[in-house]
Design an enzyme around this catalytic site. Structure first.
Site, mmCIF file in Angstrom:
data_model
loop_
_atom_site.group_PDB
_atom_site.id
_atom_site.type_symbol
_atom_site.label_atom_id
_atom_site.label_comp_id
_atom_site.label_asym_id
_atom_site.label_seq_id
_atom_site.Cartn_x
_atom_site.Cartn_y
_atom_site.Cartn_z
ATOM 1 C CE LYS A 29 -2.307 -1.266 3.690
ATOM 2 N NZ LYS A 29 -1.722 -2.623 3.879
ATOM 3 C CG ASP B 105 0.062 3.406 6.912
ATOM 4 O OD1 ASP B 105 -0.862 2.708 6.437
ATOM 5 O OD2 ASP B 105 1.129 2.923 7.334
ATOM 6 C CB THR C 187 -4.751 -3.299 8.240
ATOM 7 O OG1 THR C 187 -4.968 -2.634 9.500
ATOM 8 C CG2 THR C 187 -3.340 -2.973 7.759
ATOM 9 N NE ARG D 272 6.456 -4.390 5.414
ATOM 10 C CZ ARG D 272 5.426 -3.600 5.739
ATOM 11 N NH1 ARG D 272 4.555 -3.983 6.667
ATOM 12 N NH2 ARG D 272 5.256 -2.460 5.110
#
Length: 367
Positions: free
Chosen positions: A87, A132, A181, A240
């Site tokens: 993202k 975020d 999320t 990740r």
């Protein structure tokens, strides 16, 4: 086998397995300091270079191309999905594709409407504001954001009580990129103000292999195809985690081998770090071991299971369980947590009904 006879030794094994807790998990999707530093060098710079998320990339490419053709600011973008799926990277690509600067902040950092007003008032025309964890923003700031997104204006309140006045502040057109999320926690008025919403899916192993080969090239690591496949299979569908495992396998290959990552070297390295072939680590296996050996596969309550593995209830529920459920190893039921046949098979154990030769049906008194 008598399950009661094995309980004490199993409990000791489980406590030892869970001793490290959730903070140092190699397969955790949240970024730590090392991840942040390395990801900056590994991030793709444009949509062509971005691996995976084909549907989101195609849709976002249309949005950005159309905005550039009109000479206008791109619509506000909302990106949802699990941590580590890209993202933040996509937000930077949006800014790069639009030829605009980017400002990065997070929902928890904006606790007052004044904090948001200060950020918005300093934006340049066309700038991208990346927010975020947008679902964790305070309610007053959230309500101010409604008007800023829709009308490019905020009202700054000066004074208190009856003498308070609202001073309208015009804002230059900007693009807000929100990342979350937990999209379900966003209020509908905020969610509806985004012109484009993209949901980030977990990556297929083939896509993760491409990510690993690309990262290995940037890190100057020699990796063979079977080595990349081995790492990809243990990466939980998350780039990740794949990059983090690649770095640990690289270290092992440099110290224990000739620096070349093969399937055998990758398997040995991840065995040292206790990440098994399905991506489970010590905490995941501790939860499954407790569920299977101490409670016969369940059902068992979450609090009881957490005590058995020596972790907090929230750690088991929010850190270990999501992946175990997604892998089909554990199920949540109204009566508690139960293990699936796949969990017994993964740990190489036999369900009690099969051990005793029974039918799996219980009588009135559990016989």
């Amino acid at each position: 086998m008598n399950w009661d006879d094995t309980a004490p030794s199993a409990a000791d094994d489980i406590a030892a397995d869970a001793a490290t807790g959730a903070a140092d998990r190699l397969v955790g999707a949240d970024a730590d300091g090392e991840d942040t530093a390395v990801e900056a060098a590994l991030r793709p710079k444009d949509l062509e270079e971005f691996v995976g998320q084909e549907r989101v990339r195609e849709q976002l490419d249309l949005v950005l191309r159309a905005a550039r053709a009109r000479g206008a600011t791109a619509d506000h973008v909302l990106l949802s999905g699990a941590p580590g799926l890209g993202k933040t990277t996509l937000s930077m690509i949006i800014a790069a594709e639009m030829g605009a600067p980017i400002r990065i902040t997070s929902g928890p950092a904006i606790q007052h409407a004044g904090d948001l007003a200060a950020i918005l008032s300093s934006l340049q025309e066309g700038e991208v504001l990346f927010l975020d964890e947008i679902h964790r923003m305070s309610r007053p700031a959230e309500e101010m954001l409604y008007m800023a997104m829709e009308d490019f204006r905020v009202d700054v309140i000066v004074g208190k009580g009856p003498g308070a006045t609202a001073i309208p502040l015009e804002l230059p057109p900007f693009t807000l990129v929100g990342a979350t999320t937990r999209a379900g926690l966003l209020p509908p008025p905020l969610r509806d103000r985004f012109g484009f919403t993209g949901h980030m899916e977990f990556y297929a192993p083939v896509e993760l292999e491409r990510v690993i080969h690309r990262s290995a090239g940037l890190l100057d690591v020699h990796i063979e195809a079977d080595g990349a496949a081995e790492i990809a299979g243990r990466s939980r569908g998350t780039p990740r985690i794949a990059n983090r495992l690649l770095r640990r396998v690289r270290d092992y290959a440099q110290v224990k081998a000739d620096g070349v990552i093969t399937r055998e070297i990758a398997s040995q390295a991840l065995g040292v770090y206790e990440v098994d072939e399905r991506g489970l680590d010590r905490l995941d296996r501790a939860v499954l071991t407790a569920l299977l050996k101490l409670f016969g596969g369940g059902p068992v309550g979450l609090s009881t299971l957490a005590v058995a593995v020596g972790e907090e209830r929230e750690t088991v529920e929010e850190v270990a369980e999501p992946f175990l459920v997604r892998e089909g190893l554990l199920a949540r039921t109204p009566r508690g947590r139960i293990a699936t046949p796949a969990a017994w098979a993964h740990l190489g154990l036999v369900p009690p009904q099969q051990q005793s030769g029974g039918t799996g049906q219980q009588g009135l008194f559990g016989g």
